[in-house]
Design an enzyme around this catalytic site. Structure first.
Site, PDB file in Angstrom:
ATOM      1  N   CYS A 114    -101.847  -7.138  16.422  1.00 18.20           N
ATOM      2  CA  CYS A 114    -101.512  -6.488  17.694  1.00 18.20           C
ATOM      3  C   CYS A 114    -100.537  -5.331  17.538  1.00 18.20           C
ATOM      4  CB  CYS A 114    -100.949  -7.515  18.674  1.00 18.20           C
ATOM      5  SG  CYS A 114    -102.166  -8.759  19.118  1.00 18.20           S
ATOM      6  N   HIS A 249     -97.409  -3.214  24.244  1.00 16.40           N
ATOM      7  CA  HIS A 249     -98.580  -4.036  23.945  1.00 16.40           C
ATOM      8  C   HIS A 249     -98.823  -4.944  25.141  1.00 16.40           C
ATOM      9  CE1 HIS A 249    -101.435  -6.603  22.156  1.00 16.40           C
ATOM     10  NE2 HIS A 249    -100.623  -7.624  21.968  1.00 16.40           N
ATOM     11  N   ASN A 279    -105.623  -8.675  26.640  1.00 13.27           N
ATOM     12  CA  ASN A 279    -104.981  -8.320  25.370  1.00 13.27           C
ATOM     13  C   ASN A 279    -106.055  -7.779  24.421  1.00 13.27           C
ATOM     14  OD1 ASN A 279    -103.780  -8.273  22.848  1.00 13.27           O
ATOM     15  ND2 ASN A 279    -102.746 -10.246  23.079  1.00 13.27           N
TER      16      ASN A 279
HETATM   17  O1  UT7 Z   1    -100.895 -10.361  21.180  1.00 14.40           O
HETATM   18  C1  UT7 Z   1    -100.156 -11.128  20.291  1.00 14.40           C
HETATM   19  C2  UT7 Z   1     -99.044 -11.744  20.950  1.00 14.40           C
HETATM   20  N1  UT7 Z   1     -99.504 -12.813  21.823  1.00 14.40           N
HETATM   21  C3  UT7 Z   1     -98.760 -13.130  22.839  1.00 14.40           C
HETATM   22  O2  UT7 Z   1     -97.774 -12.495  23.041  1.00 14.40           O
HETATM   23  C4  UT7 Z   1     -99.126 -14.349  23.642  1.00 14.40           C
HETATM   24  C5  UT7 Z   1     -97.857 -15.056  23.997  1.00 14.40           C
HETATM   25  N2  UT7 Z   1     -98.043 -16.258  24.777  1.00 14.40           N
HETATM   26  C6  UT7 Z   1     -98.451 -16.265  26.057  1.00 14.40           C
HETATM   27  O3  UT7 Z   1     -98.791 -15.242  26.625  1.00 14.40           O
HETATM   28  C7  UT7 Z   1     -98.396 -17.578  26.814  1.00 14.40           C
HETATM   29  O4  UT7 Z   1     -97.694 -18.526  26.050  1.00 14.40           O
HETATM   30  C8  UT7 Z   1     -99.795 -18.145  27.146  1.00 14.40           C
HETATM   31  C9  UT7 Z   1    -100.438 -17.299  28.233  1.00 14.40           C
HETATM   32  C10 UT7 Z   1    -100.673 -18.167  25.907  1.00 14.40           C
HETATM   33  C11 UT7 Z   1     -99.681 -19.573  27.689  1.00 14.40           C
HETATM   34  O5  UT7 Z   1     -98.809 -19.617  28.794  1.00 14.40           O
HETATM   35  P1  UT7 Z   1     -97.655 -20.722  28.867  1.00 14.40           P
HETATM   36  O6  UT7 Z   1     -96.988 -20.556  30.156  1.00 14.40           O
HETATM   37  O7  UT7 Z   1     -96.833 -20.584  27.614  1.00 14.40           O
HETATM   38  O8  UT7 Z   1     -98.494 -22.054  28.889  1.00 14.40           O
HETATM   39  P2  UT7 Z   1     -98.474 -23.282  27.866  1.00 14.40           P
HETATM   40  O9  UT7 Z   1     -99.118 -22.892  26.580  1.00 14.40           O
HETATM   41  O10 UT7 Z   1     -97.107 -23.854  27.833  1.00 14.40           O
HETATM   42  O11 UT7 Z   1     -99.452 -24.267  28.600  1.00 14.40           O
HETATM   43  C12 UT7 Z   1     -99.127 -24.842  29.886  1.00 14.40           C
HETATM   44  C13 UT7 Z   1    -100.268 -25.738  30.339  1.00 14.40           C
HETATM   45  C14 UT7 Z   1    -100.737 -26.705  29.260  1.00 14.40           C
HETATM   46  O12 UT7 Z   1    -101.037 -27.935  29.878  1.00 14.40           O
HETATM   47  P3  UT7 Z   1     -99.991 -29.160  29.786  1.00 14.40           P
HETATM   48  O13 UT7 Z   1     -99.823 -29.444  28.331  1.00 14.40           O
HETATM   49  O14 UT7 Z   1     -98.727 -28.673  30.448  1.00 14.40           O
HETATM   50  O15 UT7 Z   1    -100.706 -30.239  30.544  1.00 14.40           O
HETATM   51  C15 UT7 Z   1    -102.019 -26.108  28.758  1.00 14.40           C
HETATM   52  O16 UT7 Z   1    -102.927 -27.036  28.266  1.00 14.40           O
HETATM   53  O17 UT7 Z   1    -101.414 -24.939  30.681  1.00 14.40           O
HETATM   54  C16 UT7 Z   1    -102.573 -25.445  30.001  1.00 14.40           C
HETATM   55  N3  UT7 Z   1    -103.492 -24.339  29.745  1.00 14.40           N
HETATM   56  C17 UT7 Z   1    -104.418 -23.922  30.618  1.00 14.40           C
HETATM   57  N4  UT7 Z   1    -104.755 -24.352  31.845  1.00 14.40           N
HETATM   58  C18 UT7 Z   1    -105.742 -23.704  32.487  1.00 14.40           C
HETATM   59  C19 UT7 Z   1    -103.540 -23.562  28.636  1.00 14.40           C
HETATM   60  N5  UT7 Z   1    -104.508 -22.638  28.783  1.00 14.40           N
HETATM   61  C20 UT7 Z   1    -105.068 -22.847  30.005  1.00 14.40           C
HETATM   62  C21 UT7 Z   1    -106.096 -22.216  30.712  1.00 14.40           C
HETATM   63  N6  UT7 Z   1    -106.397 -22.665  31.962  1.00 14.40           N
HETATM   64  N7  UT7 Z   1    -106.781 -21.141  30.229  1.00 14.40           N
END
Ligand code: UT7
Length: 322
Positions: A114, A249, A279
């Site tokens: 990225c 980004h 992204n």
């Molecule tokens: O480009 C390279 C750099 N990349 C980035 O900068 C990405 C950085 N990370 C992020 O943008 C965020 O961490 C994400 C968007 C990937 C995830 O958001 P989050 O607020 O950190 O969510 P999380 O991973 O803590 O997940 C929260 C909940 C989980 O469920 P439980 O364990 O709380 O029951 C996940 O299983 O959301 C669930 N979840 C989803 N639910 C519905 C994860 N993906 C999805 C989804 N739809 N697509």
């Protein structure tokens, strides 16, 4: 007078097919509400069978050359950032070179995921200022749709395909004139396992799928991006108040908001395209730059900072007077 790489023009390209969140909700257990609330993403573009990293890169490069008002034959250097090249080799940059008819100059790819575009800009800037070429095309082009696990809701909703390109020219300009003022790059290989692809030509002999521990990447991103933005500003003795536009980004709206807040930058000075492009890895910064140049927000004389962070980890920033 000082020798600088001056921005002559920008261009970008997107696949024809737009895919909204509702369409993804039919494929995996997700919802428009979750995706919008957690990421700000509403839409992404996905390549069809006749589209690939090369076709997108060529289209973006042609648009940048047209905007620069130059003949493509005058391009002596092409640096293309991608983690999804058409083939393992030759470099996709050489496909662009041949399509644009600037054969014989320098053309190669860089892999920094990225933040690849920031790495590419920095390399091209160094080569232009040391006289290895007079004009350069710097491209970020990706087809992450081809390395996503479409059954993994934690990653497949986050990415899209696209390409962006800029033309740079080495010029002798006044101290307060245009051009790239500072570049800073970093990498920390200790975090390989937080964002990676589980295959490759040298290990599994397959392409593999993207894997990410999103929450941890998020945490590192905000800290690293705020730091590297501070570094490029310090390099030239400026502060965040002097910045007209941040072109970040586009990984997550919440990362954009948190980074801007950390630096005390008003959100209206941040160019946002994550809602429509998602992204696009190395393509996201030049795509966003092209959008803001073409809609007239970014103007000649503006001080613009580009920044990105991605797998590796790698991260970096460039400061440009337009
Ligand atoms: O480009 C390279 C750099 N990349 C980035 O900068 C990405 C950085 N990370 C992020 O943008 C965020 O961490 C994400 C968007 C990937 C995830 O958001 P989050 O607020 O950190 O969510 P999380 O991973 O803590 O997940 C929260 C909940 C989980 O469920 P439980 O364990 O709380 O029951 C996940 O299983 O959301 C669930 N979840 C989803 N639910 C519905 C994860 N993906 C999805 C989804 N739809 N697509």
């Amino acid at each position: 007078m000082t020798r600088r790489s001056v921005l002559l023009g920008t261009g970008s390209a997107l696949p024809r097919r737009a895919v909204g969140n509702a369409e993804l909700a039919k494929m995996v257990d997700t919802s428009d509400e979750w995706i919008v609330e957690r990421t700000g993403i509403r839409n992404r573009h996905i390549c069809g069978d006749d589209e690939n990293t090369g076709t997108l890169a060529i289209a973006a490069a042609r648009a940048a050359v047209a905007a620069a008002g130059i003949e493509s034959e005058s391009i002596g250097l092409i640096v293309l950032a991608t983690a999804t090249p058409n083939q393992t080799f030759p470099a996709t940059a050489t496909l662009v070179q041949d399509a644009l008819g600037c054969n014989g100059g320098i053309a190669f790819d860089v892999a920094a995921v990225c933040s690849g575009f920031l790495y590419a800009v920095s390399v091209a800037d160094s080569m232009l200022r040391t006289g290895m070429a007079q004009r350069a095309l710097v491209i970020g082009a990706e087809t992450f749709s081809r390395i996503l696990d479409w059954n993994d809701r934690t990653t497949c909703v986050l990415f899209g395909d696209g390409a962006g390109a800029i033309v740079l020219e080495a010029q002798d300009v006044a101290e307060d004139g245009p051009g790239i003022l500072a570049n800073r790059l970093h990498a920390d290989g200790a975090h390989n396992e937080l964002l990676y692809v589980d295959g490759g030509p040298g290990t599994t002999a397959t392409v593999g799928h993207l894997r990410m521990k999103g929450r941890e990447v998020f945490r590192h991103a905000v800290v690293n991006l705020a730091e590297v933005l501070g570094e490029v500003l310090d390099d030239v003795g400026l502060s965040s108040k002097d910045i007209d536009w941040v072109v970040p980004h586009q990984a997550n709206q919440r990362i954009l908001d948190a980074t801007a807040k950390k630096l005390g930058l008003p959100p209206e000075r941040v160019v946002v395209t994550v809602d429509r492009h998602a992204n696009t890895s190395a393509a996201s910064v030049p795509l966003a730059l092209d959008v803001a140049m073409r809609d007239g927000r970014i103007k000649r004389g503006d001080l613009v900072v580009l920044e990105a962070m991605g797998g590796g980890f790698t991260w970096g920033a460039s400061l440009i007077r337009i």
